[in-house]
Scaffold this motif. Structure first.
Motif, PDB file in Angstrom:
ATOM      1  N   ALA A 125       0.653  42.723  18.751  1.00  0.00           N
ATOM      2  CA  ALA A 125       0.476  42.261  17.369  1.00  0.00           C
ATOM      3  C   ALA A 125       0.901  43.338  16.376  1.00  0.00           C
ATOM      4  N   GLN A 138       8.542  37.466  15.226  1.00  0.00           N
ATOM      5  CA  GLN A 138       8.277  36.117  15.736  1.00  0.00           C
ATOM      6  C   GLN A 138       8.542  36.034  17.236  1.00  0.00           C
ATOM      7  N   LEU A 141       5.556  37.607  19.030  1.00  0.00           N
ATOM      8  CA  LEU A 141       4.392  36.715  18.985  1.00  0.00           C
ATOM      9  C   LEU A 141       4.592  35.487  19.859  1.00  0.00           C
ATOM     10  N   ARG A 142       5.793  34.965  19.887  1.00  0.00           N
ATOM     11  CA  ARG A 142       6.086  33.795  20.730  1.00  0.00           C
ATOM     12  C   ARG A 142       5.894  34.143  22.208  1.00  0.00           C
ATOM     13  N   SER A 145       2.136  34.468  22.866  1.00  0.00           N
ATOM     14  CA  SER A 145       1.401  33.198  22.751  1.00  0.00           C
ATOM     15  C   SER A 145       1.658  32.354  23.995  1.00  0.00           C
ATOM     16  N   SER A 146       2.832  32.468  24.590  1.00  0.00           N
ATOM     17  CA  SER A 146       3.118  31.697  25.817  1.00  0.00           C
ATOM     18  C   SER A 146       2.376  32.296  27.001  1.00  0.00           C
ATOM     19  N   LYS A 147       2.089  33.599  26.987  1.00  0.00           N
ATOM     20  CA  LYS A 147       1.354  34.236  28.072  1.00  0.00           C
ATOM     21  C   LYS A 147      -0.134  33.872  28.019  1.00  0.00           C
ATOM     22  N   ALA A 148      -0.633  33.582  26.814  1.00  0.00           N
ATOM     23  CA  ALA A 148      -2.051  33.240  26.662  1.00  0.00           C
ATOM     24  C   ALA A 148      -2.348  31.806  27.107  1.00  0.00           C
ATOM     25  N   SER A 149      -1.303  30.965  27.126  1.00  0.00           N
ATOM     26  CA  SER A 149      -1.561  29.570  27.486  1.00  0.00           C
ATOM     27  C   SER A 149      -1.329  29.302  28.955  1.00  0.00           C
TER      28      SER A 149
END
Length: 149
Positions: A125, A138, A141-142, A145-149
């Motif tokens: 971050a 971006q 962050l992208r 965010s894909s690793k968290a899902s």
């Protein structure tokens, strides 16, 4: 003249730290590895591998076969006016293709001094916020965010 098609490679460690490198020609311009393709038919993955080697000294071929991932995302952005002279007259847009590269935590970085003068590992971050280019932030962050899902 440069071809207006490029790659961006977000390099990161297992702990979520992201590598940022500071451009030699623009003070305080922190970014991920980026670079244009060298010829029209150059494979984007090969361009990413080449740019990583040139800018950081990391040999992707010595890493795990799945270390380099195509993020299957690209953007088109307006080329900053100060760099348009590197392109054919009238070219003002570039298409950038995003990749990620997970590296070992003890990886050694060897910058190309003509391109970059410093590097740092930052939490993702923080790295995203520090990028000069909003699209670079971006991309970071992208990826996470894909690793968290």
């Amino acid at each position: 003249m440069k071809i207006p098609v490029s790659v961006l490679v977000v390099i990161y460690k297992s702990n979520g730290e992201v590598l940022l490198i500071e451009r030699a020609d623009q003070e305080s311009f922190w970014q991920s590895v980026t670079g244009s393709i060298d010829f029209a038919s150059e494979d984007l993955r090969q361009a990413a591998i080449r740019e990583v080697q040139e800018e950081t000294g990391i040999d992707v071929h010595k890493l795990s076969p799945d270390a380099l991932q195509d993020m299957h995302h690209h953007i088109e952005y307006e080329i900053y006016p100060q760099w348009r002279f590197k392109y054919e007259a009238g070219v003002i847009k570039n298409t950038e293709h995003w990749f990620s590269l997970q590296v070992p935590d003890d990886i050694v970085i060897r910058l190309s001094p003509r391109e970059h003068i410093a590097y740092q590992w930052l939490p993702f971050a923080t790295a995203a916020a520090k990028c000069f280019s909003p699209s670079n932030g971006q991309a970071i962050l992208r990826l996470f965010s894909s690793k968290a899902s």
